[in-house]
Design a protein around this motif. Sequence first.
Motif, PDB file in Angstrom:
ATOM      1  N   ALA A 104       0.822  -1.215   0.000  1.00 38.38           N
ATOM      2  CA  ALA A 104       0.000   0.000   0.000  1.00 38.38           C
ATOM      3  C   ALA A 104       0.849   1.255   0.000  1.00 38.38           C
ATOM      4  CB  ALA A 104      -0.914  -0.007   1.231  1.00 38.38           C
ATOM      5  N   ARG A 105       1.900   1.273   0.801  1.00 38.64           N
ATOM      6  CA  ARG A 105       2.685   2.492   0.985  1.00 38.64           C
ATOM      7  C   ARG A 105       3.736   2.684  -0.105  1.00 38.64           C
ATOM      8  NH1 ARG A 105       5.347   5.088   5.541  1.00 38.64           N
ATOM      9  NH2 ARG A 105       5.844   7.161   4.709  1.00 38.64           N
ATOM     10  N   CYS A 106       4.407   1.612  -0.504  1.00 37.53           N
ATOM     11  CA  CYS A 106       5.524   1.706  -1.454  1.00 37.53           C
ATOM     12  C   CYS A 106       5.156   1.247  -2.857  1.00 37.53           C
ATOM     13  CB  CYS A 106       6.698   0.864  -0.972  1.00 37.53           C
ATOM     14  SG  CYS A 106       7.282   1.239   0.681  1.00 37.53           S
ATOM     15  N   HIS A 107       3.990   0.633  -3.010  1.00 37.01           N
ATOM     16  CA  HIS A 107       3.550   0.039  -4.280  1.00 37.01           C
ATOM     17  C   HIS A 107       4.448  -1.125  -4.705  1.00 37.01           C
ATOM     18  CE1 HIS A 107       0.738   3.325  -4.594  1.00 37.01           C
ATOM     19  NE2 HIS A 107       1.733   4.188  -4.472  1.00 37.01           N
ATOM     20  N   ARG A 108       5.266  -1.580  -3.789  1.00 38.12           N
ATOM     21  CA  ARG A 108       6.112  -2.750  -4.051  1.00 38.12           C
ATOM     22  C   ARG A 108       6.523  -3.338  -2.697  1.00 38.12           C
ATOM     23  NH1 ARG A 108       9.717  -5.387  -7.477  1.00 38.12           N
ATOM     24  NH2 ARG A 108      11.741  -5.920  -6.555  1.00 38.12           N
ATOM     25  N   ALA A 109       6.581  -4.652  -2.632  1.00 32.60           N
ATOM     26  CA  ALA A 109       7.014  -5.325  -1.401  1.00 32.60           C
ATOM     27  C   ALA A 109       7.796  -6.572  -1.775  1.00 32.60           C
ATOM     28  CB  ALA A 109       5.814  -5.702  -0.534  1.00 32.60           C
ATOM     29  N   VAL A 110       8.897  -6.775  -1.082  1.00 33.11           N
ATOM     30  CA  VAL A 110       9.681  -7.994  -1.228  1.00 33.11           C
ATOM     31  C   VAL A 110       9.862  -8.547   0.187  1.00 33.11           C
ATOM     32  CG1 VAL A 110      11.823  -9.047  -2.027  1.00 33.11           C
ATOM     33  CG2 VAL A 110      10.889  -7.032  -3.217  1.00 33.11           C
ATOM     34  N   VAL A 111       9.193  -9.662   0.472  1.00 41.47           N
ATOM     35  CA  VAL A 111       9.177 -10.216   1.828  1.00 41.47           C
ATOM     36  C   VAL A 111       9.561 -11.687   1.754  1.00 41.47           C
ATOM     37  CG1 VAL A 111       7.802 -10.609   3.902  1.00 41.47           C
ATOM     38  CG2 VAL A 111       7.337  -8.605   2.468  1.00 41.47           C
ATOM     39  N   ALA A 112      10.619 -12.055   2.468  1.00 44.39           N
ATOM     40  CA  ALA A 112      11.043 -13.455   2.472  1.00 44.39           C
ATOM     41  C   ALA A 112       9.933 -14.336   3.024  1.00 44.39           C
ATOM     42  CB  ALA A 112      12.310 -13.613   3.321  1.00 44.39           C
ATOM     43  N   LEU A 113       9.831 -15.540   2.491  1.00 39.75           N
ATOM     44  CA  LEU A 113       8.857 -16.482   3.026  1.00 39.75           C
ATOM     45  C   LEU A 113       9.178 -16.712   4.491  1.00 39.75           C
ATOM     46  CD1 LEU A 113       8.700 -18.996   0.051  1.00 39.75           C
ATOM     47  CD2 LEU A 113       7.049 -17.213   0.640  1.00 39.75           C
ATOM     48  N   PRO A 114       8.183 -16.579   5.367  1.00 45.06           N
ATOM     49  CA  PRO A 114       8.464 -16.520   6.805  1.00 45.06           C
ATOM     50  C   PRO A 114       8.734 -17.873   7.428  1.00 45.06           C
ATOM     51  CG  PRO A 114       6.118 -16.343   6.420  1.00 45.06           C
ATOM     52  CD  PRO A 114       6.764 -16.366   5.067  1.00 45.06           C
ATOM     53  N   GLY A 115       9.301 -17.818   8.648  1.00 46.04           N
ATOM     54  CA  GLY A 115       9.536 -19.019   9.437  1.00 46.04           C
ATOM     55  C   GLY A 115       8.426 -19.187  10.447  1.00 46.04           C
TER      56      GLY A 115
END
Length: 419
Positions: A104-115
């Motif tokens: 929403a804020r950056c129009h892009r997200a890169v998030v590692a698959l969580p543990g």
Amino acid sequence: MKDHFLVTGGARLEGAVKVDGAKNSVLKLMSASLLAEGTTVLHNCPEIADVPYMADVLRGLGCEVELEGPDVVIHTPAEISCDADIDAVRQFRASVCVLGPLTARCHRAVVALPGGDAIGSRPLDMHQSGLEKLGAHTRIEHGCVVAQADRLRGASVKLDFPSVGATENILTASVLAEGTTVLDNAAREPEIVDLCHMLQAMGAQITGEGSNTITVTGVERLHPVEHTVVGDRIVAGTWAYAAAMTRGDITVGGIDPAHLHLVLEKLKLVGAEVETYPTGFRVVQRERPTAVDYQTLPFPGFPTDLQPMALALCTVSEGMSVITENIFESRFRFVDEMTRLGADATIDGHHVVVRGVERLSSAPVWSSDIRAGAGLVLAGLYADGVTQVNDVFHIDRGYPGFVESLNALGATVKRVSVE
């Protein structure tokens, strides 16, 4: 260093305990602070291991985070990174909740698959599908979920299952989207309502929280707020089962008993006396519990996070119980550890058949997740001798001051550190 607990059985727990803010809420509220430039202050935060983990995730995105006892102060800058640090994210499951705010804020997200806890598969397909309906493009790439959108637009989104995590990410993405989003089959948990209340205070336009249909009308911007985290119903429920397990008398404060309505009704069926107050409840168990059946379901059903405590109680109840797990397929991993303590429990698919015994016997056992660890501690309280509960770092992620609270109620539990 690795810690374990030495739990001496035989104590009857008596007294009062107050729960802190909910683990399953505070981490999502910390993530929501990414939506607004400025300083967000959260009160009543639990001092558990996952809060510093989330602080590290936010710092990696450019925030300054101060942890001051029960208060968390988050300074969110005008420009934040969209790339969540892989090492910080993999520490725990709730880190995935930065996906919606970043999109929403950056129009892009890169998030590692969580543990996080090993309690079963928890894919992100509903998170991705919801964001795609809002106009984002998503993919899994190099071990990360990537979401990208020039702009987000409101849409009708219907979840296949009332997933808490997917509800949270779609909510936090839609509050800054153009137009109106209608989220059907949304999760109804009190922690979702808490998130909605904080977002509303930040200026979001949300209606229907607590129902299975949530409507969000997007706004251009949000502002930071101060917010008090809702009480932890899972910790409160753990104390309720500790009272029943030890035939004790425990008063629990800091919680709305309506958040545990079915849990307390189940305890009445096992023979407990239950009194409720506006901000707490009391559980008294005088005789051996009576066996009852359980099946886990999304709120307002019986919570999966309290299933290990319910199973522990069934192991010493009079009669036979059938426990059905409908949320996480690997949640019964700890049953083998219960049998080490002398429990008569047999796994059959997503059911466990438990025949109550009069007394458990002490043995070394291993925690496989936060709630399994707490359930094993409760079992150890009713075993003869001293039970060694290993891998208690799991328990530390969900229960602040667990040993201290147990001992204040009359238990004898010792934390031991070894290399």
